[in-house]
Scaffold this motif. Sequence first.
Motif, mmCIF file in Angstrom:
data_model
loop_
_atom_site.group_PDB
_atom_site.id
_atom_site.type_symbol
_atom_site.label_atom_id
_atom_site.label_comp_id
_atom_site.label_asym_id
_atom_site.label_seq_id
_atom_site.Cartn_x
_atom_site.Cartn_y
_atom_site.Cartn_z
ATOM 1 N N ALA A 193 5.735 27.785 42.559
ATOM 2 C CA ALA A 193 7.109 27.714 43.242
ATOM 3 C C ALA A 193 7.750 27.057 42.292
ATOM 4 O O ALA A 193 7.545 26.178 41.530
ATOM 5 C CB ALA A 193 7.085 27.286 44.683
ATOM 6 N N VAL A 194 9.181 27.049 42.461
ATOM 7 C CA VAL A 194 10.089 26.198 41.794
ATOM 8 C C VAL A 194 9.593 24.739 41.841
ATOM 9 O O VAL A 194 9.531 24.105 42.943
ATOM 10 C CB VAL A 194 11.464 26.313 42.353
ATOM 11 C CG1 VAL A 194 12.569 25.208 41.630
ATOM 12 C CG2 VAL A 194 12.099 27.612 42.180
ATOM 13 N N ALA A 195 9.598 24.042 40.818
ATOM 14 C CA ALA A 195 9.094 22.425 40.709
ATOM 15 C C ALA A 195 9.892 21.879 39.657
ATOM 16 O O ALA A 195 10.322 22.112 38.804
ATOM 17 C CB ALA A 195 7.556 22.539 40.219
ATOM 18 N N ARG A 196 10.013 20.596 39.988
ATOM 19 C CA ARG A 196 10.645 19.527 39.314
ATOM 20 C C ARG A 196 9.513 18.949 38.353
ATOM 21 O O ARG A 196 8.656 18.546 38.538
ATOM 22 C CB ARG A 196 11.147 18.339 39.962
ATOM 23 C CG ARG A 196 12.659 18.875 41.006
ATOM 24 C CD ARG A 196 12.945 17.608 41.536
ATOM 25 N NE ARG A 196 14.291 17.992 42.232
ATOM 26 C CZ ARG A 196 14.957 17.136 43.354
ATOM 27 N NH1 ARG A 196 14.493 16.117 43.304
ATOM 28 N NH2 ARG A 196 15.986 17.671 43.870
ATOM 29 N N GLN A 197 9.902 18.887 36.942
ATOM 30 C CA GLN A 197 9.041 18.396 35.770
ATOM 31 C C GLN A 197 8.530 17.193 36.220
ATOM 32 O O GLN A 197 7.459 16.624 36.070
ATOM 33 C CB GLN A 197 9.528 18.506 34.591
ATOM 34 C CG GLN A 197 9.814 20.085 34.120
ATOM 35 C CD GLN A 197 10.010 20.275 32.683
ATOM 36 O OE1 GLN A 197 10.576 19.311 31.806
ATOM 37 N NE2 GLN A 197 10.157 21.439 31.986
ATOM 38 N N GLU A 198 9.714 16.151 36.386
ATOM 39 C CA GLU A 198 9.229 14.877 36.893
ATOM 40 C C GLU A 198 8.283 14.519 37.903
ATOM 41 O O GLU A 198 7.578 13.610 38.057
ATOM 42 C CB GLU A 198 10.532 13.896 37.105
ATOM 43 C CG GLU A 198 11.532 14.347 38.219
ATOM 44 C CD GLU A 198 12.456 15.275 38.087
ATOM 45 O OE1 GLU A 198 13.525 15.313 38.591
ATOM 46 O OE2 GLU A 198 12.311 16.133 36.887
ATOM 47 N N THR A 199 8.248 15.613 39.047
ATOM 48 C CA THR A 199 7.515 15.490 40.299
ATOM 49 C C THR A 199 6.021 15.994 39.662
ATOM 50 O O THR A 199 4.985 15.087 40.076
ATOM 51 C CB THR A 199 7.874 16.063 41.299
ATOM 52 O OG1 THR A 199 9.076 15.904 41.640
ATOM 53 C CG2 THR A 199 6.892 16.117 42.470
ATOM 54 N N VAL A 200 5.929 16.948 38.897
ATOM 55 C CA VAL A 200 4.688 17.526 38.496
ATOM 56 C C VAL A 200 4.020 16.371 37.482
ATOM 57 O O VAL A 200 2.877 16.128 37.682
ATOM 58 C CB VAL A 200 4.748 18.686 37.242
ATOM 59 C CG1 VAL A 200 3.584 19.121 36.836
ATOM 60 C CG2 VAL A 200 5.477 19.883 38.306
ATOM 61 N N ILE A 201 4.866 15.612 36.585
ATOM 62 C CA ILE A 201 4.075 14.548 35.843
ATOM 63 C C ILE A 201 3.614 13.403 36.890
ATOM 64 O O ILE A 201 2.634 12.895 36.554
ATOM 65 C CB ILE A 201 5.214 14.039 34.981
ATOM 66 C CG1 ILE A 201 5.423 15.179 33.930
ATOM 67 C CG2 ILE A 201 4.752 12.869 34.147
ATOM 68 C CD1 ILE A 201 6.660 15.067 32.866
ATOM 69 N N ARG A 202 4.485 12.953 37.843
ATOM 70 C CA ARG A 202 4.003 11.886 38.589
ATOM 71 C C ARG A 202 2.736 12.323 39.489
ATOM 72 O O ARG A 202 1.988 11.439 39.361
ATOM 73 C CB ARG A 202 5.334 11.683 39.650
ATOM 74 C CG ARG A 202 4.789 10.587 40.588
ATOM 75 C CD ARG A 202 6.275 10.173 41.230
ATOM 76 N NE ARG A 202 6.503 11.066 42.208
ATOM 77 C CZ ARG A 202 6.107 11.372 43.699
ATOM 78 N NH1 ARG A 202 4.988 10.596 43.935
ATOM 79 N NH2 ARG A 202 6.565 12.362 44.168
ATOM 80 N N LEU A 203 2.843 13.310 40.040
ATOM 81 C CA LEU A 203 1.685 13.656 40.583
ATOM 82 C C LEU A 203 0.288 13.845 39.943
ATOM 83 O O LEU A 203 -0.693 13.607 40.298
ATOM 84 C CB LEU A 203 1.820 14.976 41.641
ATOM 85 C CG LEU A 203 2.849 14.821 42.668
ATOM 86 C CD1 LEU A 203 3.336 16.276 43.426
ATOM 87 C CD2 LEU A 203 2.510 13.919 43.836
#
Length: 227
Positions: free
Chosen positions: A18-28
């Motif tokens: 699904a639509v994802a924010r790159q900064e959230t992906v990197i953080r998690l």
Amino acid sequence: MKKPIIQTSATVFLIGGAVARQETVIRLAGMVNLIVAADGGADVLRAVGIAPDSVIGDMDSASAETIAALPPGVLYRLDEQDSTDFDKCLRHVTAPLVLGYGFLGSRVDHQLAAMTVLTRYPEKRCILVGEDDVLLLCPPDLRLDLPLGSRISLYPLGPVRGDSEGLQWPISGIAFQPDGRVGTSNVVSGPVRLRFDSAKMLVILPVTALDHLMEALSATPASWPAL
């Protein structure tokens, strides 16, 4: 059930398409040691330069370029079409905790399907992370240390009863069900304790509560049995 594809003692980051924010992906991704992509989630990871440890799904969403770039032994293709990729992943991953991102937001039908999967595998501990909220299927007994005034919502996915401490509007004695009484938009008034009689209640918190929720789950030994 067949032997799990992934069996680990570490927290798993499971990324969907699904639509994802790159900064959230990197953080998690930086919070865990094992990363699993559900089909098109492999494209999300590739866009930020992160290599998945495993990719699971029917592979009808991931691009041919991403699939071709995967090293041997990473891709687990499950061709059946009777379940979602999130279902395929959750039932084939055994871990103390799964952080699922890319399954909330974008499409409401996908969100509803993901929530249904949580009740299908009550023995699994999985937090779904969105941009504004985190949610999970509540274990039998959950204690939370949240700031006073925090939003806390309870949403039943079937008939369920429970009792509470630390909520502005206590839930003891209430019969919850999806087409009847629900418990959305409650407020934290003290140390929270939630207990339920069946694995049917979702707990929904602000995304800022993720760390608190992970800490609470690590201190919660009791879990629901598999269906």
